[in-house]
Design a protein around this motif. Structure first.
Motif, PDB file in Angstrom:
ATOM      1  N   ARG A 113       1.145  -1.157   0.257  1.00 39.45           N
ATOM      2  CA  ARG A 113      -0.079  -0.286  -0.433  1.00 39.45           C
ATOM      3  C   ARG A 113       0.435   1.681  -0.406  1.00 39.45           C
ATOM      4  O   ARG A 113       0.513   2.388   0.037  1.00 39.45           O
ATOM      5  N   ASP A 149       6.137  -3.039   3.053  1.00 38.14           N
ATOM      6  CA  ASP A 149       4.622  -3.198   3.496  1.00 38.14           C
ATOM      7  C   ASP A 149       4.368  -4.271   4.138  1.00 38.14           C
ATOM      8  O   ASP A 149       4.172  -5.458   2.755  1.00 38.14           O
ATOM      9  N   CYS A 152       0.584  -6.602   4.068  1.00 37.45           N
ATOM     10  CA  CYS A 152      -1.193  -6.155   3.578  1.00 37.45           C
ATOM     11  C   CYS A 152      -1.012  -7.862   2.970  1.00 37.45           C
ATOM     12  O   CYS A 152      -0.096  -8.649   3.123  1.00 37.45           O
TER      13      CYS A 152
END
Length: 229
Positions: A113, A149, A152
């Motif tokens: 993200r 990230d 996720c």
């Protein structure tokens, strides 16, 4: 022909799940829903939806447990590839083809993200953003994976890679155990940008993990434990 399963961990997702499944159906994948002890009528929502597999837990067994169960199902049923995505409206089914296009060349294709071209969406709860950033940095320092990230839930996996990892972490820290094992096995990993949509900043972790200090400590413990193994 790519033999692909998409697994949807669901805990109280009545609001989104029917619409999500109908959008996923465009891609002709086998669909597995694992209802992790929902109490909001999610199960009733699934009645009458054709051509999906459903596993139902009487009680909530945990996010990690549910994903590990999806992996076991994918292995036991001879799939080549497996995609996981959350059911809370944060992940867009329209991005599935990007994962499918990449996964034959990697062991794990992980959504991020925080990778451009999508800019950081300001309604991410600050403690989640900060913890994700700190933990991702810690993982990168140990593994050199260059992730952006680490949490996720939108990912694609080669099922042969899943066979190698003995995953045991039943709560929200399971992705960290997964990354540590992926690093140990020298898996080929690619991050791809996914849209960041936060519909519900009030979403709870439960089990004491709503406390950010405790959550951070728990995440660090998993990394330390995997390092010592």
């Amino acid at each position: 022909e790519m033999n692909t399963l998409i697994a949807l961990p669901a805990f109280n997702e009545k609001k989104y799940i029917r619409g999500l499944i109908s959008r996923i159906k465009k891609y002709n994948l086998d669909i597995l829903v694992i209802d992790d002890g929902s109490t909001d009528g999610t199960q009733q929502c699934l009645f009458g939806i054709k051509n999906i597999k459903i596993i139902t837990h009487e009680n909530n067994l945990g996010y990690g447990f549910t994903i590990i169960e999806a992996f076991k199902y994918g292995i036991a049923n001879g799939y080549d590839f497996l995609i996981t995505m959350d059911c809370d409206g944060q992940h867009l089914p329209e991005e599935i083809p990007t994962f499918l296009n990449q996964i034959s060349r990697y062991d794990i294709v992980s959504g991020s993200r925080y990778l451009m071209p999508y800019s950081l969406n300001q309604n991410v709860p600050q403690d989640r953003y900060d913890i994700n950033r700190e933990i991702t940095e810690k993982l990168n320092n140990i593994t050199g994976l260059h992730l952006t990230d680490s949490f996720c839930g939108f990912k694609a996996y080669k099922v042969n890679a899943l066979k190698k990892m003995n995953l045991t972490e039943s709560s929200y820290g399971m992705p960290l155990q997964l990354w540590m094992k992926a690093w140990r096995f020298n898996f080929l990993i690619k991050e791809i940008p996914v849209r960041l949509i936060y519909n519900d900043s009030s979403k709870r972790f439960g089990g004491g993990l709503d406390n950010p200090v405790r959550r951070l400590r728990y995440y660090k413990e998993i990394i330390r434990r995997e390092l010592d193994n």
